[in-house]
Scaffold this active site. Structure first.
Site, PDB file in Angstrom:
ATOM      1  N   GLU A 133      -5.412   1.847   1.911  1.00 39.51           N
ATOM      2  CA  GLU A 133      -5.278   0.683   2.797  1.00 39.51           C
ATOM      3  C   GLU A 133      -5.592   1.063   4.236  1.00 39.51           C
ATOM      4  OE1 GLU A 133      -2.981  -2.025   5.598  1.00 39.51           O
ATOM      5  OE2 GLU A 133      -2.928   0.152   5.314  1.00 39.51           O
ATOM      6  N   HIS A 188       0.844  -1.195   0.000  1.00 35.69           N
ATOM      7  CA  HIS A 188       0.000   0.000   0.000  1.00 35.69           C
ATOM      8  C   HIS A 188       0.875   1.240   0.000  1.00 35.69           C
ATOM      9  CE1 HIS A 188       0.040   1.528   4.273  1.00 35.69           C
ATOM     10  NE2 HIS A 188       0.243   0.273   4.608  1.00 35.69           N
ATOM     11  N   HIS A 204       2.164   4.926  12.802  1.00 31.86           N
ATOM     12  CA  HIS A 204       1.045   5.860  12.633  1.00 31.86           C
ATOM     13  C   HIS A 204       1.276   7.192  13.343  1.00 31.86           C
ATOM     14  CE1 HIS A 204      -2.286   2.808  11.295  1.00 31.86           C
ATOM     15  NE2 HIS A 204      -1.222   2.807  10.504  1.00 31.86           N
TER      16      HIS A 204
END
Length: 317
Positions: free
Chosen positions: A171, A125, A287
């Site tokens: 994704e 992704h 993240h």
């Protein structure tokens, strides 16, 4: 890699008009090689992979700090990858979809030649979360897949099977792009894919070496490579159902892949076998805004990129 969430993003198809997706084949493809014409997989220069990561970082920096779905940084990332592939002789197709009210894109690249009834795919992704540049998640997989595709071109590789590479959009919203691609394949074209290899977070700064165990033949291919390096592996469990292999697996396509860990903590036993720091996440910047080019372990990136190439060459020969 997406966060484990229960909801699924809504997808509305917008554009998917291309012969590639309708037929699963490429007009004017080069002839298959003679029987027994096997080639050894090349070493993938980690410096080349890192150069792609530097470009993705620059793109994020110039576009609000991220490369997320529906943002300018994502489209610029896709344009960068596509230009490299077009120059290397690939047939590229952009597949467009809509998710969360924003336009998303998949990029699919076919290498001319090989038996289009037996397709080996490698993918990753290309989107990040909005919090940061997403250089490990998943610039690492995207850059390694790109460099492996360019290595195919440099080698003039003509495998028995047909090679296809893919970079998925959205994704992080629930494997939206890869699910859209799989759902829009006919049953016959899905059956032509003999294996899909997924690469998501393969340069984690406190790395583990995890191999998907979904398909025995693909799993063995990766394990054989790492055994040759003297690097122990473990079965991948952290990312089950959380990356782009999931839609392929759900559709009955054999899948496999590599992973170097996200927010799970490295155990003392894992640190003893792989090095690194026990009790710390495999990727403390998962993240987060600190997922930059500084958030990469070069050794893990190098080993996984070489394993990627080894699997592509081995499984397509």
């Amino acid at each position: 890699m997406k966060l484990p969430v229960s909801g699924r993003a809504t997808v509305t198809a917008v554009v998917a008009a291309a012969t590639l997706f309708a037929t699963g084949s490429i007009a004017g493809a080069a002839p298959a090689p003679e029987a027994g014409a096997l080639a050894a997989a090349p070493d993938i220069p980690v410096a080349n992979v890192k150069a792609h990561l530097a470009q993705l970082q620059s793109i994020a920096t110039a576009n609000g700090g991220n490369r997320a779905h529906g943002r300018t940084g994502y489209k610029a990332s896709l344009d960068y990858v596509k230009a490299k592939l077009d120059a290397a002789g690939y047939t590229t197709v952009i597949q467009q979809f809509t998710s969360s009210g924003r336009t998303g894109y998949n990029l699919v690249a076919d290498w001319p030649g090989g038996d289009t009834g037996r397709v080996v795919m490698a993918g990753s992704h290309l989107d990040s979360v909005t919090a940061g540049a997403g250089i490990n998640d998943n610039g690492s997989g995207s850059a390694a897949v790109l460099e492996a595709a360019l290595a195919v071109s440099r080698a003039g590789y003509q495998p028995a099977k047909h090679l296809r590479f893919a970079w998925w959009g959205a994704e992080e919203l629930g494997m939206v792009g890869s699910r859209y691609y799989v759902n829009n394949l006919s049953a016959a074209n899905r059956a032509r894919i003999s294996g899909y290899l997924n690469f998501d977070m393969i340069g984690s700064p406190n790395p583990g070496y995890f191999v998907y165990d979904d398909d025995p033949a693909i799993e063995k291919t990766f394990k054989d490579y790492f055994t040759g390096l003297g690097v122990p592996t473990e079965i991948e469990t952290e990312g089950d159902g959380r990356s782009d292999h999931a839609p392929f697996k759900n559709a009955g396509v054999p899948v496999g892949g590599l992973f170097s860990g996200a927010d799970y903590l490295k155990t003392a036993a894992q640190a003893a076998k792989w090095g690194g720091t026990a009790g710390r996440a495999f990727d403390r910047c998962y993240h987060s805004s600190c997922d930059t080019t500084a958030n990469i372990d070069d050794t893990a990136l190098d080993r996984n990129a070489d394993a990627l190439a080894y699997a592509v060459w081995t499984l397509s020969s």
